[in-house]
Enzyme design. Structure first.
Site, short mmCIF file in Angstrom:
data_model
loop_
_atom_site.label_atom_id
_atom_site.label_comp_id
_atom_site.label_asym_id
_atom_site.label_seq_id
_atom_site.Cartn_x
_atom_site.Cartn_y
_atom_site.Cartn_z
N LEU A 231 37.80 26.68 52.94
CA LEU A 231 37.11 27.90 53.37
C LEU A 231 35.61 27.63 53.52
O LEU A 231 34.94 27.32 52.54
CB LEU A 231 37.34 29.02 52.35
CG LEU A 231 38.81 29.34 52.04
CD1 LEU A 231 38.88 30.51 51.05
CD2 LEU A 231 39.57 29.66 53.32
N ARG B 245 22.23 32.99 50.02
CA ARG B 245 21.28 32.60 48.97
C ARG B 245 20.67 31.21 49.17
O ARG B 245 19.71 30.85 48.50
CB ARG B 245 21.95 32.69 47.59
CG ARG B 245 22.02 34.12 47.08
CD ARG B 245 22.77 34.19 45.77
NE ARG B 245 24.22 34.09 45.95
CZ ARG B 245 25.08 33.87 44.96
NH1 ARG B 245 24.66 33.70 43.73
NH2 ARG B 245 26.38 33.80 45.22
N GLN C 196 37.09 31.94 62.12
CA GLN C 196 37.26 33.29 61.57
C GLN C 196 36.09 34.10 62.14
O GLN C 196 34.95 33.94 61.72
CB GLN C 196 37.20 33.23 60.03
CG GLN C 196 37.48 34.57 59.36
CD GLN C 196 37.07 34.57 57.89
OE1 GLN C 196 36.30 33.72 57.42
NE2 GLN C 196 37.58 35.53 57.15
N TYR D 47 3.13 -7.91 61.83
CA TYR D 47 4.20 -7.17 62.49
C TYR D 47 5.06 -8.14 63.29
O TYR D 47 4.54 -8.86 64.16
CB TYR D 47 3.64 -6.08 63.42
CG TYR D 47 4.73 -5.43 64.24
CD1 TYR D 47 5.76 -4.72 63.61
CD2 TYR D 47 4.77 -5.54 65.63
CE1 TYR D 47 6.79 -4.15 64.35
CE2 TYR D 47 5.79 -4.97 66.37
CZ TYR D 47 6.81 -4.28 65.72
OH TYR D 47 7.82 -3.72 66.43
N ALA E 186 -1.13 -15.19 58.13
CA ALA E 186 -1.46 -13.81 57.78
C ALA E 186 -2.03 -13.06 58.96
O ALA E 186 -2.69 -13.64 59.83
CB ALA E 186 -2.48 -13.82 56.64
C1 UD1 Z 1 35.53 33.41 45.08
C2 UD1 Z 1 36.75 33.99 44.37
C3 UD1 Z 1 36.47 34.08 42.87
C4 UD1 Z 1 36.10 32.71 42.34
C5 UD1 Z 1 34.93 32.14 43.12
C6 UD1 Z 1 34.68 30.69 42.73
C7 UD1 Z 1 37.72 35.52 46.00
C8 UD1 Z 1 37.95 36.95 46.35
N1 UD1 Z 1 37.01 35.31 44.89
O1 UD1 Z 1 34.48 34.34 44.90
O2 UD1 Z 1 37.60 34.56 42.18
O3 UD1 Z 1 35.78 32.81 40.95
O4 UD1 Z 1 35.22 32.13 44.55
O5 UD1 Z 1 33.53 30.21 43.34
O6 UD1 Z 1 38.19 34.65 46.68
N2 UD1 Z 1 34.76 32.44 52.91
C9 UD1 Z 1 35.32 32.41 54.19
N3 UD1 Z 1 35.54 33.57 54.83
C10 UD1 Z 1 35.29 34.79 54.28
C11 UD1 Z 1 34.73 34.81 52.97
C12 UD1 Z 1 34.49 33.63 52.32
O7 UD1 Z 1 35.57 31.33 54.73
O8 UD1 Z 1 35.52 35.79 54.95
C13 UD1 Z 1 34.53 31.18 52.22
C14 UD1 Z 1 33.09 30.95 51.81
O9 UD1 Z 1 32.40 30.23 52.83
C15 UD1 Z 1 33.23 30.12 50.53
C16 UD1 Z 1 34.55 30.58 49.96
O10 UD1 Z 1 35.24 31.21 51.01
O11 UD1 Z 1 33.32 28.73 50.78
C17 UD1 Z 1 34.37 31.55 48.80
O12 UD1 Z 1 33.72 32.71 49.26
P1 UD1 Z 1 32.63 33.43 48.38
O13 UD1 Z 1 32.17 34.63 49.09
O14 UD1 Z 1 31.62 32.47 47.92
O15 UD1 Z 1 33.56 33.91 47.16
P2 UD1 Z 1 33.07 34.28 45.72
O16 UD1 Z 1 32.55 35.64 45.72
O17 UD1 Z 1 32.23 33.21 45.17
#
Ligand code: UD1
Ligand code: CA
Length: 491
Positions: free
Chosen positions: A12, A19, A79, A372, A386
């Site tokens: 993902l 941040r 996505q 050089y 040199a």
């Molecule tokens: C997620 C988990 C949480 C876990 C945490 C660990 C869920 C709902 N929660 O939370 O339980 O403890 O990771 O770090 O999954 N992403 C997508 N598409 C989206 C949303 C997110 O590809 O629509 C990807 C983000 O780029 C990221 C990953 O999914 O790599 C996690 O998404 P993020 O929003 O960071 O989830 P957390 O709130 O950290």
């Protein structure tokens, strides 16, 4: 028991990563010579999945270009709108079609996670016959993470997101790392039933666990003892912390393999660097890319080497080297800059304040100071005086110079390419060599010296120089001394 090959690993990487406060996609930030995504993909490849899928969204042009260049084995699925982690996986399954067998899903922002750990997750998943298995760990401060709600049978009932958790659930310190193994068909069926009725208003992948439980399936957890390995990166502070940890791991592995690292705290080594036992790395050194150190090579202090090979017993001190090859027993620096295409044969020397580029320097040849050397070939046993410059650029073209073996180029020479100096030839100090010099010849290519006696006393009367000259003249007058002898050549 070894785990079977998963049908797919889905990474993902579509989230915004707000941040990081960066124009660069979060997952493309680098640590130890590889993007965050690259580290996650490397761990995923350890499972030998049949398909390696990356979900892209925010800054997808950057991410897909990166994949095309560095991970052509990965397929990108777009996505369009970031509707949550559940939405991301649902979109992927719709795109790639039904996946039977084990499907591994991982967040794209956990660069420290090792392939072995993912493999252990898949093993637990298969051994326990789970519909879903979640990688978990216990951390001192679980704020922000999904909490694991354990079942009486040791499995898990649900994952509750921090935002949705009550006080009792927030007290749980076992968290969802963000890596999962699922049964592909059950995952697909459960995702269709995930809703957005939660504090985040998103489709949570984590809700799949409770749905599968309600269907009567088993969900389990694979607990990782070392929570450091599971660290996620959400901002540049965490990125630096992850980089530090990953570097510690890499440096330690080299030391265990016999490399001497004098100061691990100031030594930075990229993941793809290799080194033989008894190579030595001194403080303040960075080894990047595909740099390789042979046995007994000594590098540092204060070197930055990128894609550079250092031969057995060679020494590189206070140098910046990129795309260079330093032969066995050769020496470089202090304060040298070796640019791409530099090749030093056995025992060659590139000394202080020397820059080289596209330069082959033969066995035992020396370029000791302030020089050089660009687009040149130097044979064996030659010496470059040199402060010489290989003048390789006429403003339009770069051209080559060829210096033979056992040649002595005088100090402060301009070697104007294209030019050839034959074996055993000498050139005089201060020469501008624009014509080929045959083997064994001496080339003198500088203006003849003109000496105007008494000039300083006549034209700079009253200066300390004129006074000094007068004192010498008067003493010599008293002693009736001779004038100076022949001027030294200095070549
Ligand atoms: C997620 C988990 C949480 C876990 C945490 C660990 C869920 C709902 N929660 O939370 O339980 O403890 O990771 O770090 O999954 N992403 C997508 N598409 C989206 C949303 C997110 O590809 O629509 C990807 C983000 O780029 C990221 C990953 O999914 O790599 C996690 O998404 P993020 O929003 O960071 O989830 P957390 O709130 O950290
Ligand atoms: Ca996250």
């Amino acid at each position: 028991m070894s785990a079977s090959r998963p049908a797919a690993v889905i990474v993902l990487a579509a989230g915004e990563g707000t941040r990081m406060k960066s124009r660069t996609s979060k997952v493309l930030h680098e640590l130890c010579g590889r993007s965050m995504l690259g580290h996650v993909l490397a761990a995923a490849r350890a499972l030998e999945p049949e398909r390696l899928v990356v979900v892209v969204g925010h800054r997808r042009e950057q991410v897909t270009a990166h994949l095309a260049e560095h991970a052509p084995d990965a397929e990108a699925v777009v996505q369009e709108r970031q509707g949550g982690t559940g939405h991301a996986v649902r979109t992927t399954l719709e795109r790639v079609g039904a996946l039977t067998g084990t499907v591994v899903v991982t967040n794209g922002d956990h660069p420290l996670l090792r392939g072995e750990t993912l493999a252990a997750l898949v093993r637990t998943h298969e051994d326990e016959g789970n519909a879903a298995t979640v990688l978990t760990t216990e951390i001192p401060d679980a704020t922000g993470y999904g909490r694991m709600v354990r079942a009486a049978d040791g499995g898990i009932d649900a994952i509750v997101e921090h935002k949705d958790a009550d006080a009792a659930q927030r007290a749980i310190n076992e968290i969802n790392v963000g890596m999962y193994a699922f049964d592909g068909a059950l995952l697909e069926s459960a995702l269709k039933r995930v809703t957005t009725e939660n504090a985040g208003g998103e489709e949570y992948l984590t809700d799949v666990v409770a749905i599968l439980r309600a269907d009567g399936h088993r969900a389990g957890a694979h607990l990782v003892a070392d929570w450091v390995e599971t660290l996620g990166v959400n901002d540049k502070v965490q990125l630096a912390q992850a980089r530090r940890r990953l570097n510690d791991r890499i440096v330690e592995a080299h030391m265990r393999a016999g490399v001497s690292v004098i100061d691990p705290a100031t030594t930075w080594i990229d993941v793809d660097v290799t080194a033989a036992p008894d190579a030595e790395v001194h403080p303040g050194t960075q080894l990047h890319g595909r740099t390789h150190l042979e046995e007994g090579a000594r590098v540092g202090p204060n070197c930055t080497l990128t894609d550079t090979r250092v031969g057995a017993g060679a020494a590189v001190v206070n140098a910046v080297c990129t795309g260079a090859e330093v032969g066995p027993e050769a020496s470089v620096g202090p304060f040298a800059y070796l640019r791409p295409g530099t090749r030093l044969a056995r025992g060659a020397k590139v000394g202080t304040y020397v820059e080289t580029k596209n330069a082959e320097i033969g066995e035992g040849s020396k370029v000791p100071h302030l020089t050089y050397v660009g687009d040149a070939e130097i044979g064996a046993g030659s010496n470059i005086g040199a402060s010489s410059v290989f003048v390789n650029y006429d403003g339009v073209r770069k051209q080559r110079s060829v210096i033979g073996s056992h040649v002595k180029i005088g100090s402060d020479n301009m070697i104007v390419a294209p030019v050839t100096v034959g074996d055993g030839a000498y050139t005089a100090a201060g020469s501008v060599i624009v014509q080929n010099v045959p083997a064994g010849a001496m080339a003198v290519a500088r203006a003849k010296q003109r000496t105007i006696e008494g000039w300083v006393e006549r034209r700079r009367a009253g200066t300390p120089s004129a006074e000094a000259a007068r004192r010498v003249r008067e003493t010599e007058g008293e002693q009736g001394a001779d004038g100076a002898g022949e001027p030294a050549d200095g070549a």
